[in-house]
Design a protein around this motif. Structure first.
Motif, PDB file in Angstrom:
ATOM      1  N   VAL A 128       0.840  -1.203   0.000  1.00  0.00           N
ATOM      2  CA  VAL A 128       0.000   0.000   0.000  1.00  0.00           C
ATOM      3  C   VAL A 128       0.873   1.251   0.000  1.00  0.00           C
ATOM      4  O   VAL A 128       1.869   1.322   0.736  1.00  0.00           O
ATOM      5  N   VAL A 129       0.517   2.224  -0.799  1.00  0.00           N
ATOM      6  CA  VAL A 129       1.233   3.508  -0.800  1.00  0.00           C
ATOM      7  C   VAL A 129       1.143   4.087   0.614  1.00  0.00           C
ATOM      8  O   VAL A 129       0.052   4.182   1.178  1.00  0.00           O
ATOM      9  N   PRO A 130       2.282   4.463   1.215  1.00  0.00           N
ATOM     10  CA  PRO A 130       2.221   4.960   2.602  1.00  0.00           C
ATOM     11  C   PRO A 130       1.502   6.293   2.700  1.00  0.00           C
ATOM     12  O   PRO A 130       1.315   6.984   1.701  1.00  0.00           O
ATOM     13  N   GLU A 131       1.116   6.624   3.925  1.00  0.00           N
ATOM     14  CA  GLU A 131       0.623   7.986   4.190  1.00  0.00           C
ATOM     15  C   GLU A 131       1.797   8.930   4.017  1.00  0.00           C
ATOM     16  O   GLU A 131       2.920   8.594   4.403  1.00  0.00           O
ATOM     17  N   PRO A 132       1.559  10.109   3.414  1.00  0.00           N
ATOM     18  CA  PRO A 132       2.684  11.036   3.235  1.00  0.00           C
ATOM     19  C   PRO A 132       3.298  11.459   4.560  1.00  0.00           C
ATOM     20  O   PRO A 132       2.587  11.661   5.546  1.00  0.00           O
ATOM     21  N   GLN A 133       4.623  11.540   4.565  1.00  0.00           N
ATOM     22  CA  GLN A 133       5.378  11.893   5.775  1.00  0.00           C
ATOM     23  C   GLN A 133       6.116  13.204   5.551  1.00  0.00           C
ATOM     24  O   GLN A 133       6.379  13.575   4.414  1.00  0.00           O
ATOM     25  N   GLY A 134       6.537  13.810   6.638  1.00  0.00           N
ATOM     26  CA  GLY A 134       7.436  14.954   6.505  1.00  0.00           C
ATOM     27  C   GLY A 134       6.978  16.158   7.283  1.00  0.00           C
ATOM     28  O   GLY A 134       5.802  16.512   7.253  1.00  0.00           O
TER      29      GLY A 134
END
Ligand SMILES: Cc1cc2nc3c(=O)[nH]c(=O)nc-3n(C[C@H](O)[C@H](O)[C@H](O)COP(=O)(O)O)c2cc1C
Length: 331
Positions: free
Chosen positions: A82-88
């Motif tokens: 699954v495409v991860p949740e965006p981080q940063g």
């Protein structure tokens, strides 16, 4: 160069007579101190510590979900789940970072995307640390000089990595180094460091003739064995030519130069708005875990083909010799 720059790379550069740099992209003060200690264990030379600066990456759930939906097909094709949740988070120089810098005192601190607030610049300078930042236009160079920098990096459009621009000037209006460098040299009174396409003795000598006091290389050092690179990135750099790169914001969320591949073409073709740096990169970078060069983030400047697979000591030594030869030949 963020995580591509390693203590071993910076130490090898400084031990060979250059000024090694360590990127602190996303590092906590503890991580940054550990990286600096790693350098100090391997070198008694000077060190440049680099901080890119960006705000909290704000985006709506709608934009994020649209991008994640788009990328899911590519993750599926590569078996990446699954495409991860965006981080940063925001990247700034926190008081804890300043306290650490003042204590361990690297010889130079450089910034990308402008300068932190004046109190931070003053606190670092008051510790005897040389402060520099990158400009992509004469106007930006003047702003940096007013902000109190000790030297300015003139970053031409040839450069690999992110465009350092912080004034909003469109990428298509930013000059190449041949135009930018002498105009910045004329406009400011601090020393100017040339960056963008400098890769060998010819290009370094040309920069000195145009008024540079020093040169900064990124892409050429990516081809050194001490750099922390994926195999696919190394292979792509070894086969790069003069016209294989482009500047786009679709991969990381901020304009940077890459070797064109299917990842770039797919994102440009999608017409989707990228999430702001570094959130977009947290979605695109894992595609490189597949090992597929076409889906790996391939940062590169325009002169990758002028560089060689080598190590940092050899590169610095060859640069010094070739540059001296070139300048003597013209003298
Ligand atoms: C992969 C990569 C990452 C970079 N990351 C940074 C960075 O974090 N901070 C910074 O000040 N400059 C960064 N740069 C830009 C370099 O400082 C420099 O402007 C550029 O590499 C010079 O052009 P060249 O790549 O043609 O040598 C990066 C360059 C590359 C190639």
């Amino acid at each position: 160069m963020g995580g591509i720059s390693t203590p071993a790379l910076a130490a090898a550069v400084s031990n060979a007579g250059g000024l090694g740099g360590l990127g602190m992209w996303g590092c906590s003060p503890e991580d940054a101190a550990r990286r600096i200690a790693g350098f100090r264990q391997q070198s008694g030379g000077s060190l440049n510590v680099n901080y890119p600066l960006w705000p909290e990456p704000g985006f709506t759930a709608e934009i994020s979900e649209e991008m994640r939906r788009h990328l899911q097909a590519h993750y599926d094709a590569k078996g990446l789940g699954v495409v991860p949740e965006p981080q940063g988070a925001a990247s700034d120089v926190s008081p804890e970072h300043v306290a650490m810098l003042v204590e361990v005192r690297p010889e130079m601190v450089s910034f990308h995307f402008g300068l932190p607030n004046p109190e931070i610049v003053q606190a670092i300078k008051a510790a005897g640390i040389f402060v520099v930042s990158s400009a992509t236009t004469v106007a930006e160079a003047r702003m940096l000089e007013q902000g109190g920098v000790d030297a300015i990096i003139a970053q031409g459009t040839e450069a690999g990595g992110h465009r350092a621009t912080f004034s909003g000037v469109p990428v298509s209006m930013q000059p190449g180094l041949f135009s930018l460098l002498p105009q910045v040299v004329d406009a400011v009174s601090v020393p100017v460091i040339a960056a963008g396409g400098v890769s060998d003795g010819r290009t370094a000598a040309a920069a000195f003739v145009l008024g540079a006091s020093a040169v900064q290389l990124g892409t050429a050092f990516m081809r050194c064995e001490e750099a922390n690179l994926r195999d696919a990135q190394r292979a792509a750099l070894a086969e790069a030519d003069d016209s294989c790169t482009l500047v786009t914001d679709v991969v990381s969320g901020r304009a940077a130069r890459y070797i064109r591949n299917r990842l770039v073409d797919d994102l440009v073709g999608s017409g989707l708005k990228p999430l702001p740096l570094p959130a977009q990169l947290s979605l695109t970078s894992p595609l490189g875990d597949s090992g597929d060069r076409e889906w790996t983030v391939l940062f590169s400047g325009q002169s990758a083909a002028l560089a060689r697979n080598t190590n940092a000591a050899e590169l610095v030594q060859r640069l010094a010799e070739e540059t001296t030869q070139r300048l003597r030949a013209f003298a």
